[in-house]
Design a protein around this motif. Structure first.
Motif, PDB file in Angstrom:
ATOM      1  N   ILE A 110     -11.846   0.531  -7.213  1.00  0.00           N
ATOM      2  CA  ILE A 110     -11.461   0.473  -8.614  1.00  0.00           C
ATOM      3  C   ILE A 110     -11.895  -0.865  -9.203  1.00  0.00           C
ATOM      4  CG2 ILE A 110      -9.534   0.660 -10.231  1.00  0.00           C
ATOM      5  CD1 ILE A 110      -9.999   3.181  -8.418  1.00  0.00           C
ATOM      6  N   PRO A 111     -12.733  -0.854 -10.254  1.00  0.00           N
ATOM      7  CA  PRO A 111     -13.103  -2.128 -10.871  1.00  0.00           C
ATOM      8  C   PRO A 111     -11.909  -2.751 -11.572  1.00  0.00           C
ATOM      9  CG  PRO A 111     -14.098  -0.279 -12.065  1.00  0.00           C
ATOM     10  CD  PRO A 111     -13.386   0.297 -10.880  1.00  0.00           C
ATOM     11  N   ALA A 112     -11.797  -4.050 -11.473  1.00  0.00           N
ATOM     12  CA  ALA A 112     -10.691  -4.779 -12.102  1.00  0.00           C
ATOM     13  C   ALA A 112     -10.935  -4.837 -13.604  1.00  0.00           C
ATOM     14  CB  ALA A 112     -10.572  -6.178 -11.505  1.00  0.00           C
ATOM     15  N   GLU A 113     -10.391  -3.852 -14.314  1.00  0.00           N
ATOM     16  CA  GLU A 113     -10.505  -3.774 -15.770  1.00  0.00           C
ATOM     17  C   GLU A 113      -9.122  -3.475 -16.347  1.00  0.00           C
ATOM     18  OE1 GLU A 113     -14.821  -1.496 -15.484  1.00  0.00           O
ATOM     19  OE2 GLU A 113     -13.223  -0.622 -16.702  1.00  0.00           O
ATOM     20  N   LEU A 114      -8.804  -4.121 -17.439  1.00  0.00           N
ATOM     21  CA  LEU A 114      -7.518  -3.876 -18.076  1.00  0.00           C
ATOM     22  C   LEU A 114      -7.378  -2.411 -18.469  1.00  0.00           C
ATOM     23  CD1 LEU A 114      -7.077  -6.997 -20.383  1.00  0.00           C
ATOM     24  CD2 LEU A 114      -6.031  -6.556 -18.158  1.00  0.00           C
ATOM     25  N   ASP A 115      -6.199  -1.870 -18.233  1.00  0.00           N
ATOM     26  CA  ASP A 115      -5.814  -0.505 -18.619  1.00  0.00           C
ATOM     27  C   ASP A 115      -6.582   0.609 -17.910  1.00  0.00           C
ATOM     28  OD1 ASP A 115      -3.874  -1.501 -20.389  1.00  0.00           O
ATOM     29  OD2 ASP A 115      -5.397  -1.762 -21.944  1.00  0.00           O
ATOM     30  N   ILE A 116      -7.324   0.299 -16.851  1.00  0.00           N
ATOM     31  CA  ILE A 116      -7.993   1.361 -16.100  1.00  0.00           C
ATOM     32  C   ILE A 116      -6.919   2.203 -15.402  1.00  0.00           C
ATOM     33  CG2 ILE A 116      -8.369   0.053 -13.964  1.00  0.00           C
ATOM     34  CD1 ILE A 116     -11.194   1.420 -13.907  1.00  0.00           C
ATOM     35  N   GLU A 117      -7.084   3.500 -15.418  1.00  0.00           N
ATOM     36  CA  GLU A 117      -6.100   4.439 -14.860  1.00  0.00           C
ATOM     37  C   GLU A 117      -6.634   4.946 -13.524  1.00  0.00           C
ATOM     38  OE1 GLU A 117      -2.577   6.386 -14.943  1.00  0.00           O
ATOM     39  OE2 GLU A 117      -3.248   5.604 -16.881  1.00  0.00           O
ATOM     40  N   PHE A 118      -5.845   4.804 -12.440  1.00  0.00           N
ATOM     41  CA  PHE A 118      -6.301   5.276 -11.131  1.00  0.00           C
ATOM     42  C   PHE A 118      -5.125   5.821 -10.325  1.00  0.00           C
ATOM     43  CE2 PHE A 118      -5.115   0.894 -10.593  1.00  0.00           C
ATOM     44  CZ  PHE A 118      -4.549   0.801  -9.330  1.00  0.00           C
ATOM     45  N   GLY A 119      -5.439   6.699  -9.389  1.00  0.00           N
ATOM     46  CA  GLY A 119      -4.408   7.312  -8.572  1.00  0.00           C
ATOM     47  C   GLY A 119      -4.898   8.624  -7.993  1.00  0.00           C
ATOM     48  N   PHE A 120      -3.956   9.570  -7.762  1.00  0.00           N
ATOM     49  CA  PHE A 120      -4.359  10.879  -7.245  1.00  0.00           C
ATOM     50  C   PHE A 120      -3.425  11.972  -7.734  1.00  0.00           C
ATOM     51  CE2 PHE A 120      -1.678   9.196  -3.752  1.00  0.00           C
ATOM     52  CZ  PHE A 120      -0.821  10.264  -3.488  1.00  0.00           C
ATOM     53  N   ILE A 121      -3.921  13.200  -7.661  1.00  0.00           N
ATOM     54  CA  ILE A 121      -3.132  14.376  -8.007  1.00  0.00           C
ATOM     55  C   ILE A 121      -2.928  15.185  -6.742  1.00  0.00           C
ATOM     56  CG2 ILE A 121      -3.096  16.577  -9.266  1.00  0.00           C
ATOM     57  CD1 ILE A 121      -4.560  15.171 -11.555  1.00  0.00           C
ATOM     58  N   ILE A 122      -1.677  15.568  -6.506  1.00  0.00           N
ATOM     59  CA  ILE A 122      -1.337  16.401  -5.360  1.00  0.00           C
ATOM     60  C   ILE A 122      -0.891  17.765  -5.885  1.00  0.00           C
ATOM     61  CG2 ILE A 122       1.018  15.509  -5.275  1.00  0.00           C
ATOM     62  CD1 ILE A 122       1.036  15.952  -2.265  1.00  0.00           C
ATOM     63  N   ASN A 123      -1.346  18.825  -5.210  1.00  0.00           N
ATOM     64  CA  ASN A 123      -0.898  20.179  -5.527  1.00  0.00           C
ATOM     65  C   ASN A 123       0.124  20.589  -4.476  1.00  0.00           C
ATOM     66  OD1 ASN A 123      -1.606  23.400  -4.894  1.00  0.00           O
ATOM     67  ND2 ASN A 123      -1.237  22.870  -7.029  1.00  0.00           N
TER      68      ASN A 123
END
Length: 143
Positions: free
Chosen positions: A36-49
């Motif tokens: 993940i690039p260090a940028e303000l307000d970047i959204e990261f994570g994962f989705i689980i089903n």
């Protein structure tokens, strides 16, 4: 009589379009990655089903680098509980980067558990990819 078996699967992970947690719709994936690039307000994570798990209580936790709070104390991991809403349910676990960027660099580990058993886990490396942070970026990869 057989017991219904629940199934849990990560369906996407990485960088997502901006997400409003009050919105019922989950964020849309932009890039599959754990870097993940260090940028303000970047959204990261994962989705689980979650399948066949209605009513089960999931525990989530985000372990972040040693980020100090306003008093200079290291913030504890962000954690909580969520109940599976139906028998084919998606859940997004994620975070964003806020100022200052410098103390957000490093590994962010995200975990979802059921009854103490890890169902899903991803570690995201927040890194500066250019300029002064380039050395850290390559060291992180073992170069």
């Amino acid at each position: 009589m057989s017991k219904l078996r629940s199934f849990f699967e990560i369906t996407s992970y990485g960088i997502y379009k901006h997400w409003d947690e009050k919105d019922k719709a989950l964020p849309k994936i932009k890039t599959f990655t754990t870097d993940i690039p260090a940028e303000l307000d970047i959204e990261f994570g994962f989705i689980i089903n979650c399948k066949k798990a209605k009513g089960k209580k999931l525990r989530y936790c985000i372990f972040h680098p040693d980020i100090p709070d306003d008093k200079g104390d290291i913030m504890p991991p962000f954690e909580g509980d969520v109940y599976v809403e139906n028998n084919d349910w998606d859940f997004y676990l994620g975070d964003t980067i806020w100022p200052p960027l410098e103390n957000k660099l490093g590994d962010w580990r995200m975990i979802i558990e059921l009854d103490g058993k890890v169902l899903a886990e991803k570690t995201f490396s927040v890194l500066v990819e250019h300029g002064d942070g380039e050395i850290q970026f390559w060291k992180k990869r073992g170069y």
